[in-house]
Enzyme design. Structure first.
Site, short mmCIF file in Angstrom:
data_model
loop_
_atom_site.label_atom_id
_atom_site.label_comp_id
_atom_site.label_asym_id
_atom_site.label_seq_id
_atom_site.Cartn_x
_atom_site.Cartn_y
_atom_site.Cartn_z
N LYS A 40 -14.56 2.73 10.64
CA LYS A 40 -13.41 3.22 11.41
C LYS A 40 -13.08 4.64 10.91
O LYS A 40 -12.54 4.82 9.82
CB LYS A 40 -12.17 2.33 11.23
CG LYS A 40 -11.13 2.73 12.30
CD LYS A 40 -9.70 2.52 11.92
CE LYS A 40 -9.08 3.55 11.07
NZ LYS A 40 -8.80 4.85 11.70
N GLU A 66 -11.16 5.30 -2.70
CA GLU A 66 -11.26 6.72 -3.05
C GLU A 66 -9.98 7.37 -2.57
O GLU A 66 -9.80 7.60 -1.37
CB GLU A 66 -12.47 7.35 -2.33
CG GLU A 66 -13.82 6.84 -2.79
CD GLU A 66 -14.25 7.42 -4.14
OE1 GLU A 66 -13.42 8.07 -4.81
OE2 GLU A 66 -15.39 7.20 -4.52
N CYS A 75 -9.90 16.26 -1.48
CA CYS A 75 -9.34 15.42 -2.55
C CYS A 75 -9.58 16.07 -3.90
O CYS A 75 -8.81 15.88 -4.83
CB CYS A 75 -9.98 14.04 -2.50
SG CYS A 75 -11.78 14.09 -2.54
N GLU A 97 0.33 15.39 -4.46
CA GLU A 97 -0.77 16.05 -3.76
C GLU A 97 -0.21 16.91 -2.63
O GLU A 97 0.53 16.42 -1.77
CB GLU A 97 -1.70 14.98 -3.19
CG GLU A 97 -2.99 15.53 -2.66
CD GLU A 97 -3.93 14.43 -2.17
OE1 GLU A 97 -3.43 13.43 -1.60
OE2 GLU A 97 -5.14 14.56 -2.37
P1 NAD Z 1 -4.57 8.17 5.26
O1 NAD Z 1 -4.40 7.25 4.12
O2 NAD Z 1 -3.39 8.51 6.08
O3 NAD Z 1 -5.66 7.61 6.30
C1 NAD Z 1 -6.97 7.34 5.91
C2 NAD Z 1 -7.56 6.30 6.86
O4 NAD Z 1 -6.87 5.07 6.68
C3 NAD Z 1 -7.46 6.63 8.33
O5 NAD Z 1 -8.65 6.26 8.97
C4 NAD Z 1 -6.31 5.76 8.81
O6 NAD Z 1 -6.37 5.42 10.16
C5 NAD Z 1 -6.50 4.54 7.95
N1 NAD Z 1 -5.28 3.73 7.75
C6 NAD Z 1 -4.00 4.14 7.68
N2 NAD Z 1 -3.18 3.09 7.42
C7 NAD Z 1 -3.98 1.99 7.33
C8 NAD Z 1 -3.73 0.60 7.08
N3 NAD Z 1 -2.50 0.15 6.87
N4 NAD Z 1 -4.78 -0.24 7.03
C9 NAD Z 1 -6.03 0.23 7.21
N5 NAD Z 1 -6.33 1.53 7.47
C10 NAD Z 1 -5.32 2.40 7.52
O7 NAD Z 1 -5.24 9.48 4.64
P2 NAD Z 1 -5.53 10.88 5.33
O8 NAD Z 1 -4.27 11.64 5.45
O9 NAD Z 1 -6.36 10.69 6.55
O10 NAD Z 1 -6.46 11.54 4.24
C11 NAD Z 1 -5.99 12.34 3.21
C12 NAD Z 1 -5.99 11.61 1.90
O11 NAD Z 1 -7.28 11.13 1.59
C13 NAD Z 1 -5.61 12.51 0.74
O12 NAD Z 1 -4.76 11.82 -0.12
C14 NAD Z 1 -6.95 12.78 0.07
O13 NAD Z 1 -6.85 13.15 -1.29
C15 NAD Z 1 -7.62 11.49 0.26
N6 NAD Z 1 -9.06 11.65 0.12
C16 NAD Z 1 -9.65 11.11 -0.96
C17 NAD Z 1 -11.01 11.30 -1.15
C18 NAD Z 1 -11.71 10.74 -2.35
O14 NAD Z 1 -12.93 10.69 -2.31
N7 NAD Z 1 -11.03 10.33 -3.39
C19 NAD Z 1 -11.75 12.02 -0.22
C20 NAD Z 1 -11.09 12.55 0.89
C21 NAD Z 1 -9.75 12.35 1.05
#
Ligand code: NAD
Length: 567
Positions: free
Chosen positions: A204, A277, A311, A411
């Site tokens: 997804k 992650e 990230c 962040e």
């Molecule tokens: P987010 O947590 O808002 O969303 C990430 C994904 O989770 C999306 O696909 C979203 O639809 C899904 N999602 C949201 N709520 C959910 C739920 N309750 N159940 C299941 N899925 C759900 O994050 P974002 O804003 O899209 O991404 C940014 C964040 O991701 C930052 O904090 C960044 O640091 C982190 N990130 C981490 C890494 C890593 O490798 N550690 C890499 C890239 C981004």
């Protein structure tokens, strides 16, 4: 199917799409999932692919309903046995085909990611295409040997006549939930590891970058992967939650800490294994002996690449007092020279943020820091380069910051570089570790031994000396965090093994001999066990010898007793 561009028309799921025209929006609606089942009742939730530089609507999709997610998982489950039975060599050959399909489509893919995520074209090629190609090549090349069963020699005499083996088996179906910042390379790398290990996948993608996720499905089709091995469901948080609660065997989630915690709580209900992650607040330490020109160039790139939406972004700098003024001045000069613009402009270096919500967080962090006494040395405002309506923010350097400010603790995920002066490296390490996060870090020094020493004292999943962020693109480097930055690892051999469960198989070679520890306990058996413990572990040679003699004397009688039927 379109053959010249990766477009919506090219993303139909073999056998299972339920694409529907979406009146009232400019884009076609395309949907993975549910093709064999009655059409689900639509909740009306939409997912929009927007160009964040222009706010132009590129495409709109119905968010997948729970039934569609379950159908995709069922398809993945059906495809799993045959995929597993291909063996590592057979699966590696498919990974090579996937790599070749991606190479053929590299320009289309880079253009698509630039359109949908806003990043400069060069970054799309580097951090999305090249990184994904490298992951596929690495896993196809090394995966089969990493997955080989290992024999386990036994050190204890009591079990010497057993043959132990570790086998690495696939879980079955892996669910992958991805963010928008690296919308192609993050899921592609995770999917490559899952497939190599023998799993099938339901992905997804982020609701902000659905087309990049669908492109993975297109590539899987173009590489002729068997139907059901790669499944993509488009949707939002509700769709993601349905995937978490489906019959997947493991979840690989990449996203924010808040979502990660929520997912982990859900997963705990059925002990669903997870890799998380999550976010970071990566520190940078600049030592007095650093090459300041190199360090400032590296840190400015580390803070502002992908408009700071990484990230592993350099999110806070600790520079020792002797060089603080010069380092800061260099950072400011280099930041002022950065060109902000749409990713399609080949000269643009800083693209837009993904959405208004992210822009607002960045504005809040900067405004709050300024109100608490920070100095905005450059940047600090929204921009509309060329009159574009998108979510641009000027690359910003702050000084006079401290840990009382959110910009140093939470962040920011945007183009902001806060620089804090510290008295020495010890203080820098203390402050770097004073964080709920622990994803990555970087250290700048000419003394490479000092760099490694400092690296060991930092609480983070990876540390780079004299570079930052690029460990994400090193196929051999495990990626993942300490503390709130997550659980488990992706990338590298370690990330591949995360996609397997370990099975221990033990074969007893003495097929006719009962074991000395089986039932039939009595005083003589107890003495034999004492002799055995003495023989193996007594500190003195004499006691061990006595134990050995006792063992040799009593063992044959014990075996005879074990063979006699019990009364
Ligand atoms: P987010 O947590 O808002 O969303 C990430 C994904 O989770 C999306 O696909 C979203 O639809 C899904 N999602 C949201 N709520 C959910 C739920 N309750 N159940 C299941 N899925 C759900 O994050 P974002 O804003 O899209 O991404 C940014 C964040 O991701 C930052 O904090 C960044 O640091 C982190 N990130 C981490 C890494 C890593 O490798 N550690 C890499 C890239 C981004």
């Amino acid at each position: 199917m379109s053959t010249d561009r990766l477009t919506l028309g090219a993303v139909e799921h073999a056998g299972r799409e339920s694409a529907s025209a979406d009146s009232g929006t400019s884009g076609a609606s395309s949907q993975m999932g549910g093709g064999h089942n009655p059409a689900p009742v639509r909740s009306g939730r939409k997912v929009q692919s927007l160009n964040p530089a222009t706010c132009e609507l590129l495409a709109q999709f119905d968010a997948a309903e729970s039934e569609e997610v379950l159908a995709a998982v069922a398809d993945a489950r059906r495809a799993a046995p045959a995929w597993r039975n291909l063996g590592p060599g057979g699966r590696a050959r498919y990974l090579v085909r996937l790599k070749d399909a991606l190479f053929r489509r590299r320009h289309d893919l880079a253009a698509l990611v630039t359109r949908e995520a806003g990043k400069p074209r060069l970054e799309s090629l580097l951090a999305e295409v090249l990184v994904a190609l490298d992951s596929l090549a690495y896993l196809a090349g090394h995966g089969p040997s990493f997955l080989e069963a290992e024999s386990v020699p036994h050190q204890n005499l009591a079990v010497r006549f057993k043959r132990g083996r570790l086998e690495y088996e696939p879980y079955g179906v892996i669910g992958i939930i991805s963010p928008s910042n690296y919308p192609f390379s993050i899921p592609m790398g995770q999917l490559a590891a899952a497939l190599m290990a023998g799993n099938t996948v339901v992905l997804k993608p982020s609701e902000f970058t659905p087309q990049a996720g669908l492109a993975i499905h297109t590539l899987a089709e173009e590489a002729d992967l068997p139907p059901g091995v790669v499944n993509v469901v488009i949707g939002d948080a509700v769709t993601g939650a349905a995937l978490v609660n489906s019959a997947i065997d493991k979840l690989v989630f990449t996203g924010s800490v808040a979502t990660g915690k929520r997912i982990q709580a859900e997963a705990a209900e059925r002990l669903l294994p997870t890799v998380l992650e999550l976010g970071g607040k990566d520190p940078v330490i600049v030592c007095a002996d650093a090459d300041l020109d190199l360090a400032s160039s590296g840190v400015v790139w580390g803070a502002f690449t992908n408009a700071g939406q990484a990230c592993l972004s350099a999110e806070r700098v600790y520079v020792v007092r002797e060089v603080a003024e010069r380092f800061t001045q260099l950072c400011v000069e280099k930041t002022r020279r950065l060109r902000v613009g749409p990713g399609e402009d080949p000269d643009a270096e800083i693209g837009p943020l993904i959405r208004e919500r992210q822009l607002k967080i960045v504005e809040d962090h900067v405004a709050e820091a300024a109100a608490a006494g920070a100095t905005v040395l450059t940047g600090g405002r929204r921009l509309n380069p060329g009159g574009l309506a998108g979510f641009f923010y000027e690359p910003t350097v702050l000084s006079g910051v401290h840990h009382g400010m959110r910009v140093m603790r939470e962040e920011t995920f945007g183009p902001v570089l806060p620089i804090m002066t510290v008295s020495d490296e010890t203080e820098a390490v203390r402050l770097a570790n004073e964080s709920q996060f622990g994803l990555s870090a970087s250290i700048w020094t000419r003394d490479l031994d000092r760099g490694e020493r400092l690296a060991r004292s930092l609480e983070s999943g990876s540390v780079m000396v004299n570079d930052c962020l690029s460990s994400f693109g090193i196929a051999e480097a495990p990626h993942g965090g300490y503390k709130m930055s997550g659980l488990g690892r992706t990338h590298s051999r370690v990330g591949l093994m995360e996609m397997t469960r370990v099975k221990y198989i033990d074969v007893d070679l003495l097929t006719k001999v009962p074991k000395l520890w089986w039932f039939g306990y009595d005083t003589r058996a107890g003495r034999l066990m004492e002799d055995f413990v003495d023989f193996l572990f007594a500190p003195g040679l004499w006691l061990r010898l006595l134990g050995g003699l006792g063992l040799a004397a009593r063992a044959p009688g014990r075996i005879r007793a074990l063979r006699r039927p019990r009364e």
